[in-house]
Design an enzyme around this catalytic site. Structure first.
Site, mmCIF file in Angstrom:
data_model
loop_
_atom_site.group_PDB
_atom_site.id
_atom_site.type_symbol
_atom_site.label_atom_id
_atom_site.label_comp_id
_atom_site.label_asym_id
_atom_site.label_seq_id
_atom_site.Cartn_x
_atom_site.Cartn_y
_atom_site.Cartn_z
ATOM 1 N N LYS A 1 4.917 -8.120 95.750
ATOM 2 C CA LYS A 1 4.411 -6.739 95.675
ATOM 3 C C LYS A 1 4.304 -6.158 97.084
ATOM 4 O O LYS A 1 4.070 -6.911 98.038
ATOM 5 C CB LYS A 1 2.986 -6.739 95.097
ATOM 6 C CG LYS A 1 2.870 -6.994 93.618
ATOM 7 C CD LYS A 1 1.403 -6.905 93.207
ATOM 8 C CE LYS A 1 1.203 -7.270 91.747
ATOM 9 N NZ LYS A 1 1.827 -6.321 90.814
ATOM 10 N N ARG B 1 2.645 -11.909 81.091
ATOM 11 C CA ARG B 1 3.217 -12.208 79.772
ATOM 12 C C ARG B 1 3.737 -13.643 79.710
ATOM 13 O O ARG B 1 3.781 -14.239 78.648
ATOM 14 C CB ARG B 1 4.317 -11.180 79.444
ATOM 15 C CG ARG B 1 5.486 -11.193 80.387
ATOM 16 C CD ARG B 1 6.312 -9.913 80.318
ATOM 17 N NE ARG B 1 5.681 -8.818 81.078
ATOM 18 C CZ ARG B 1 6.187 -7.599 81.184
ATOM 19 N NH1 ARG B 1 7.315 -7.290 80.574
ATOM 20 N NH2 ARG B 1 5.559 -6.669 81.892
HETATM 21 N N1 BES Z 1 -1.080 -7.525 87.388
HETATM 22 C C1 BES Z 1 -0.010 -6.604 87.317
HETATM 23 C C2 BES Z 1 -0.366 -5.315 86.593
HETATM 24 C C3 BES Z 1 -1.437 -4.460 87.219
HETATM 25 C C4 BES Z 1 -1.093 -3.332 87.942
HETATM 26 C C5 BES Z 1 -2.771 -4.734 87.028
HETATM 27 C C6 BES Z 1 -2.054 -2.524 88.476
HETATM 28 C C7 BES Z 1 -3.756 -3.932 87.577
HETATM 29 C C8 BES Z 1 -3.395 -2.822 88.296
HETATM 30 C C9 BES Z 1 1.167 -7.247 86.573
HETATM 31 O O1 BES Z 1 1.287 -8.620 86.699
HETATM 32 C C10 BES Z 1 2.418 -6.656 87.141
HETATM 33 O O2 BES Z 1 2.685 -6.894 88.271
HETATM 34 N N2 BES Z 1 3.119 -5.899 86.327
HETATM 35 C C11 BES Z 1 4.325 -5.279 86.736
HETATM 36 C C12 BES Z 1 5.350 -5.548 85.647
HETATM 37 C C13 BES Z 1 6.757 -5.222 86.045
HETATM 38 C C14 BES Z 1 7.242 -6.144 87.139
HETATM 39 C C15 BES Z 1 7.604 -5.354 84.805
HETATM 40 C C16 BES Z 1 4.072 -3.791 86.900
HETATM 41 O O3 BES Z 1 3.281 -3.243 86.154
HETATM 42 O O4 BES Z 1 4.628 -3.218 87.820
HETATM 43 MN MN MN Z 2 2.384 -9.175 88.396
#
Ligand code: BES
Ligand code: MN
Ligand code: ZN
Length: 507
Positions: free
Chosen positions: A280, A354
């Site tokens: 990230k 997931r």
């Molecule tokens: N933990 C994150 C989602 C999240 C985002 C939680 C903001 C709290 C605040 C999750 O694991 C994630 O990174 N999701 C990605 C999925 C994508 C790579 C398909 C996302 O939402 O960008």
């Molecule tokens: Mn994630």
């Protein structure tokens, strides 16, 4: 915060602050309304002039503090907005504003004048719960890492007065139940707020053991060796990049009703989500200690359900892992075999929630044959984009389960919005080389494709998925728009909501 209930009038007992609600007044409402007569007595001679000068207008978020001349005590008037738009949620927010306004100002004891918060649309028992919520959660701060802080209200009492004294027994039951719920909410907030250097998967498992001992529920912890024997390839893959190995934690509460149903409650417990190899950007990583909020909510839910003797049997499952990049991390392109034999094509290591849930869901369905499965997960940023950060997304395969959860959401002020799941979303998560893929090439409907992915691990059992990425924590940048009972940091969203569902689901 110590919560209490007193059948007397608020004004006659000595508390540091008598707190009353005021509805928004019209332009022609000049005279002090009769409903404020008791409050006027708390500060003799002071309320009428403030009213005449229109300093008190009853607008939401308006807090007026008047000091009793020549003695101890204050009157705090809370604006409740128009009477026609009033709900218990308004009282919940106003109560939190009162304790925040009094913080650091020497008031230790507070007394709500219940009658001033009760209307046809806001019955006394719902208001008692709401005032307790607002007081406890508005006062909550994560203090473990601070060396000093301002003292605030320590004791909140609901005064029934002549209007409600006859309902004392029922209102006391409501308050006692809410007290247990709120202890669980605070406990959950403390755990979620604990940073990832301390809150590792092993530590979460230990917290689960402590809670299990405290309330008498059975706790089983599966470590990385056991997970390998069980073929939990999803959790092992996500946790593989960290020196803190993953854990699957199971809590079993036996249920208060004989021959009752079994509800499985499953939580995403990523103790830190860096994104892994699909790293990230720094801004997106700052809040990722909160990525365990779903699993921690499960701890609070099982604790409250056990103490309040909820009718159904409850199986809580925490899927805990730390998602970090390293030489032992899982990678894009990896093919992972999960507990129930289904395989996942990993295309983005940041869609890890997931992947850990795939094992947890497959496991709980196979081992416990639940009548219903509810999962809570900070799963997608897409859900936050769609709904904002004050409500959770609900995806459900069963209308009865969905309406039960939506009713509980309405009653607790933890809002959910139901989202669709169609064959289009199911199509998008199909893989060319495995059973499902964890990331789609089409950047659409991210919250829904995540739901379509999870669904394949649940099978036919009635299932509800709560995407709590938005409401599970409050950051400094969004604090201003959140209710006063959501301080910066963890909110423990889902604990009051799902426990309410479990308590009502035997009825
Ligand atoms: N933990 C994150 C989602 C999240 C985002 C939680 C903001 C709290 C605040 C999750 O694991 C994630 O990174 N999701 C990605 C999925 C994508 C790579 C398909 C996302 O939402 O960008
Ligand atoms: Mn994630
Ligand atoms: Zn995550």
């Amino acid at each position: 915060m110590k919560l209490g209930l007193d059948r007397r009038e608020a004004g006659v007992v000595s508390v540091d602050a008598v707190v009353a609600g005021v509805f928004e007044r019209g332009d022609k409402d000049d005279a002090l309304p009769r409903s404020l007569a008791k409050d006027a007595e708390v500060v003799p001679g002071l309320l009428a002039p403030a009213w005449e000068r229109r300093e008190v207008r009853g607008r939401r978020k308006e807090t007026t503090i008047l000091h009793r001349p020549g003695g101890k005590g204050r009157l705090v008037l809370l604006g409740l907005g128009p009477r026609s738009a009033y709900t218990p949620e308004v009282a919940r927010r106003a109560a939190a504003e009162a304790v925040r306004a009094l913080k650091g100002r020497g008031a230790r004891t507070l007394g709500f004048r219940l009658a001033s918060f009760v209307t046809e649309d806001a019955p006394a028992d719902a208001v008692v719960r709401a005032l307790a919520d607002g007081a406890v959660l508005g006062a909550y701060e994560f203090l473990r890492y601070r060396s000093s802080h301002d003292a605030g209200v320590e004791e909140a009492t609901v005064f029934l007065g002549e209007e409600h004294a006859r309902e004392e027994a029922a209102l006391r039951r409501a308050l006692d139940e809410e007290d247990v719920l709120l202890e669980s909410v605070v406990r959950t907030r403390e755990i979620v707020n604990t940073p990832a250097d301390t809150a590792t998967p092993e530590w979460l498992a230990e917290e689960a053991r402590r809670i299990g001992k405290e309330v008498g529920v059975k706790v089983t912890v599966y470590d990385e060796k056991k997970l390998a024997e069980m073929h939990c390839g999803g959790i092992l893959a996500v946790g593989g990049g960290s020196v803190h190995p993953p854990r699957l934690v199971v809590l079993e509460y036996g249920g208060g009703a004989r021959g009752g149903r079994t509800v499985a409650v499953v939580g995403k417990g990523i103790t830190f989500d860096s994104g892994g190899i699909s790293l990230k950007p720094p801004e997106a990583m700052a809040d990722m200690k909160f990525d365990k909020a779903g699993a921690c909510a499960v701890l609070g839910i099982v604790r409250a359900a056990a103490l309040l003797k909820a009718p159904p049997r409850v199986v809580g499952v925490l899927a805990c892992a730390e998602n970090l990049p390293s030489g032992s991390s899982y990678r894009p392109g990896d093919l992972v075999r999960t507990y129930n034999g289904r395989t996942i094509e990993v295309l983005n290591t940041d869609a890890e929630g997931r992947v850990v849930l795939s094992d947890a869901l497959g496991f709980v369905v196979d081992k416990f044959h639940p009548d219903e499965v509810i999962d809570l997960a900070t799963l997608t940023g897409a859900c936050v984009i769609a709904l904002g950060d004050d409500m959770g997304g609900l995806i459900a395969s069963d209308d009865r389960l969905a309406s039960g959860l939506l009713a509980a959401a309405g009653a607790t002020g933890e809002p959910l919005w139901r989202l669709p799941l169609t064959d289009y979303h199911r199509e998008l998560v199909k893989s060319d080389v495995a059973d499902v893929r964890n990331h789609t090439e089409m950047k659409v409907a991210g919250a829904l494709t995540a739901g379509a992915f999870l669904e394949t691990f649940v099978g036919r059992v009635p299932w509800a998925h709560l995407d709590i990425a938005g409401p599970s924590f409050t950051s400094p940048s969004t604090r201003k728009w959140q209710p006063a009972y959501q301080n910066i940091g963890a909110t423990a969203f889902g604990v009051r909501l799902v426990t309410r569902y479990l308590l009502d689901s035997g009825k």
